[in-house]
Design an enzyme around this catalytic site. Structure first.
Site, mmCIF file in Angstrom:
data_model
loop_
_atom_site.group_PDB
_atom_site.id
_atom_site.type_symbol
_atom_site.label_atom_id
_atom_site.label_comp_id
_atom_site.label_asym_id
_atom_site.label_seq_id
_atom_site.Cartn_x
_atom_site.Cartn_y
_atom_site.Cartn_z
ATOM 1 N N GLY A 39 0.810 -1.212 0.000
ATOM 2 C CA GLY A 39 0.000 0.000 0.000
ATOM 3 C C GLY A 39 0.834 1.248 0.000
ATOM 4 O O GLY A 39 0.327 2.343 -0.269
ATOM 5 N N LYS A 51 -6.961 10.809 6.530
ATOM 6 C CA LYS A 51 -8.413 10.999 6.403
ATOM 7 C C LYS A 51 -9.141 10.441 7.615
ATOM 8 O O LYS A 51 -10.174 10.977 8.039
ATOM 9 C CB LYS A 51 -8.944 10.357 5.122
ATOM 10 C CG LYS A 51 -8.259 10.844 3.855
ATOM 11 C CD LYS A 51 -8.168 12.364 3.781
ATOM 12 C CE LYS A 51 -7.178 12.807 2.731
ATOM 13 N NZ LYS A 51 -5.769 12.750 3.151
ATOM 14 N N GLY A 185 4.452 25.350 5.685
ATOM 15 C CA GLY A 185 3.940 24.932 4.388
ATOM 16 C C GLY A 185 2.426 24.832 4.403
ATOM 17 O O GLY A 185 1.850 24.219 5.304
ATOM 18 N N GLY A 187 0.478 23.736 1.694
ATOM 19 C CA GLY A 187 -0.096 22.853 0.693
ATOM 20 C C GLY A 187 -1.088 21.914 1.353
ATOM 21 O O GLY A 187 -1.446 22.074 2.527
ATOM 22 N N VAL A 274 6.913 21.051 3.416
ATOM 23 C CA VAL A 274 7.391 21.948 2.368
ATOM 24 C C VAL A 274 7.578 21.216 1.038
ATOM 25 O O VAL A 274 8.391 21.623 0.204
ATOM 26 C CB VAL A 274 8.712 22.628 2.792
ATOM 27 C CG1 VAL A 274 8.467 23.610 3.908
ATOM 28 C CG2 VAL A 274 9.764 21.590 3.186
ATOM 29 N N GLY A 275 6.807 20.168 0.826
ATOM 30 C CA GLY A 275 6.878 19.444 -0.439
ATOM 31 C C GLY A 275 7.453 18.058 -0.270
ATOM 32 O O GLY A 275 7.707 17.591 0.847
ATOM 33 N N HIS A 447 -32.333 17.163 -6.722
ATOM 34 C CA HIS A 447 -32.654 18.162 -5.693
ATOM 35 C C HIS A 447 -33.272 17.459 -4.481
ATOM 36 O O HIS A 447 -34.106 16.576 -4.645
ATOM 37 C CB HIS A 447 -33.655 19.174 -6.250
ATOM 38 C CG HIS A 447 -34.159 20.145 -5.216
ATOM 39 N ND1 HIS A 447 -33.419 21.233 -4.809
ATOM 40 C CD2 HIS A 447 -35.318 20.173 -4.510
ATOM 41 C CE1 HIS A 447 -34.113 21.898 -3.895
ATOM 42 N NE2 HIS A 447 -35.266 21.278 -3.705
#
Length: 468
Positions: A39, A51, A185, A187, A274-275, A447
């Site tokens: 995984g 999550k 960061g 993001g 930071v990425g 709706h």
């Protein structure tokens, strides 16, 4: 004597294991090599466990607003260890699910660390086995799906120490929620952890070097997101360069420069977000002469590298660094290897941030569309006048659409609000199918649903909005 396969996949994240399954479906004898847990980062240390944490935080935060729904409870509290335990259990369940899928599709799982050596055709894969010893594997095609890891900048202290300075891995399994937290960061990773820990009561400050948060998003979404997060109590330092992050006696100190002024912040803990950097090291790429550019393997549109028989997909092959992009690339790559007609690699890649509120987007931002010199038509529709949103008490946010005024083509869509990550696929499908405003406006949306805002935003771009 090396064991022979048609395809060997190195790495079992959403890119790798999906690629292996598709290879098996195509009748190719397939092996997958994994050095940690099936995984990969996504299922074990990224997409999935975060999550689970965010859901716990969301439920806990909602308990503080029950009065608005005519409900009441006697106090509220959380057991942090159980919150973490649930997150880890979810990750373990899904990792076990991947093991089942490998067995079902007769894919041989090789537990160990792979490196490449020159072979007669495609590179030979040498695996240092977890159980000890090594094993040589050969195949007609070898696919790198080794993923990426958190970027660190040790020169200014932006590197984990296992105690007070965290990356996403440490942030997933602490012993306690910090009272004060700095997030470097803004993001998706940084914002999601900021959102989770704020939901549990931590005092959170986010530091972003660029002029706005979630900088890859449309500017209107960025502004709305900052306003919404500030409403929840998250603080921001925007356009701020970190000059030093260090441990202190009782926490961390962070020195920054913003607007020509220096400032020092203190907190119990700091998260570095930071990425990411591609996992290209220790694979033997240099000896084989594999082209690597700025931390990712260079490939052609089918995932092929400059070395015959060697391919790369997902995070190790460059941005966008998203699990669903990796899976899509992997399927395309192995179908190309099998000689099938190429699947569509030009489909737009949706991006999602699972904070409170959620952020989702696909395609061009308004600024990107205008930079292309297109005749841009923009539509907007706020959730505050959407019936389902009002009934649910989830009125924050909006849907924004970007169309080409000459052709009617949907160029991009940008959303912030409750459950927009579940809605964005509708716009992704529309762009993939080259839908125009005519098809979107003619579509019947049920709706009451939040998705009606998607319809109204499409109508609004052409002056036909109904409920404003």
């Amino acid at each position: 004597m090396a064991d022979s396969f048609d395809v060997i996949v190195i790495g079992s994240g959403p890119g790798g294991y999906v690629t292996a399954i598709r290879a098996s479906q195509l009748g190719l004898k397939t092996a997958i090599v994994e050095r940690e847990a099936l995984g990969g980062i996504c299922l074990n240390w990224g997409c999935i466990p975060t999550k689970a944490l965010l859901k716990s935080g969301e439920v806990y935060e909602q308990l503080g607003h029950l009065e608005a729904y005519g409900l009441a409870v006697q106090g509220r509290s959380y057991d942090f260890s159980k919150v973490i335990e649930r997150s880890r259990a979810v990750a373990k369940q899904l990792s076990s699910g991947v093991a089942f899928l490998m067995k079902k599709h007769k894919i041989e799982v090789v537990d160990g660390t792979a490196r490449l050596e020159k072979g007669q055709g495609a590179p030979t894969v040498v695996v240092d086995l977890k159980a000890g010893g090594s094993r040589k594997l050969t195949a007609k095609s070898v696919i790198l799906a080794t993923g990426a890891r958190a970027r660190t900048i040790p020169a200014v202290g932006l590197a984990p120490d296992g105690d007070r300075i965290w990356t996403y891995r440490e942030a997933l399994v602490p012993k306690a929620a910090p009272k004060t937290l700095l997030v470097v960061g803004s993001g998706a990773i940084g914002i999601e952890f900021a959102s989770f820990y704020r939901a549990l009561g931590s005092e959170v400050t986010v530091i972003e070097a660029l002029p706005r948060i979630v900088p890859v998003e449309d500017e209107e979404v960025s502004k709305a997101a900052q306003k919404a997060f500030e409403k929840r109590g998250i603080k921001f330092r925007i356009g701020a360069k970190v000059t030093k992050l260090a441990r202190a006696k009782t926490g961390v100190t962070l020195d920054l420069e913003a607007g020509g002024k220096a400032e020092t912040l203190t907190a119990d803990v700091a998260i570095v977000a930071v990425g990411i950097d591609g996992n290209v090291e220790n694979l033997g790429l240099e000896a084989l002469g594999v082209k690597v550019d700025r931390g990712h393997v260079v490939t052609d549109p089918h995932g092929a590298t400059n070395v015959p028989g060697l391919y790369a997909i997902g995070d190790v092959a460059g941005p966008p660094w998203l699990a669903h992009k990796a899976s899509h690339e992997g399927v395309h790559c192995v179908e190309h290897i099998a000689g099938l007609p190429s699947s569509n690699l030009t489909s737009p890649v949706p991006g999602c941030t699972y904070a409170q509120p959620q952020i989702a987007s696909v395609g061009l931002t308004e600024a990107q569309a205008r930079d292309k010199g297109l005749d841009v038509k923009v539509g907007r529709f706020p959730f505050r006048v959407n019936g389902k949103a009002i009934a649910s008490g989830e009125v924050e946010g909006f849907v924004k659409t970007v169309f080409d005024g000459k052709t009617g083509a949907l160029l991009g869509a940008h959303m912030i609000g409750a459950e927009v990550t579940e809605m964005v696929q509708g716009f992704a499908l529309a762009i993939t199918m080259e839908a125009t405003e005519a098809e979107l406006q003619a579509t019947i949306y049920p709706h009451p649903t939040m998705s009606e805002a998607m319809h109204e935003a499409s109508l609004d771009a052409f002056g036909r909005v109904l409920h404003i």
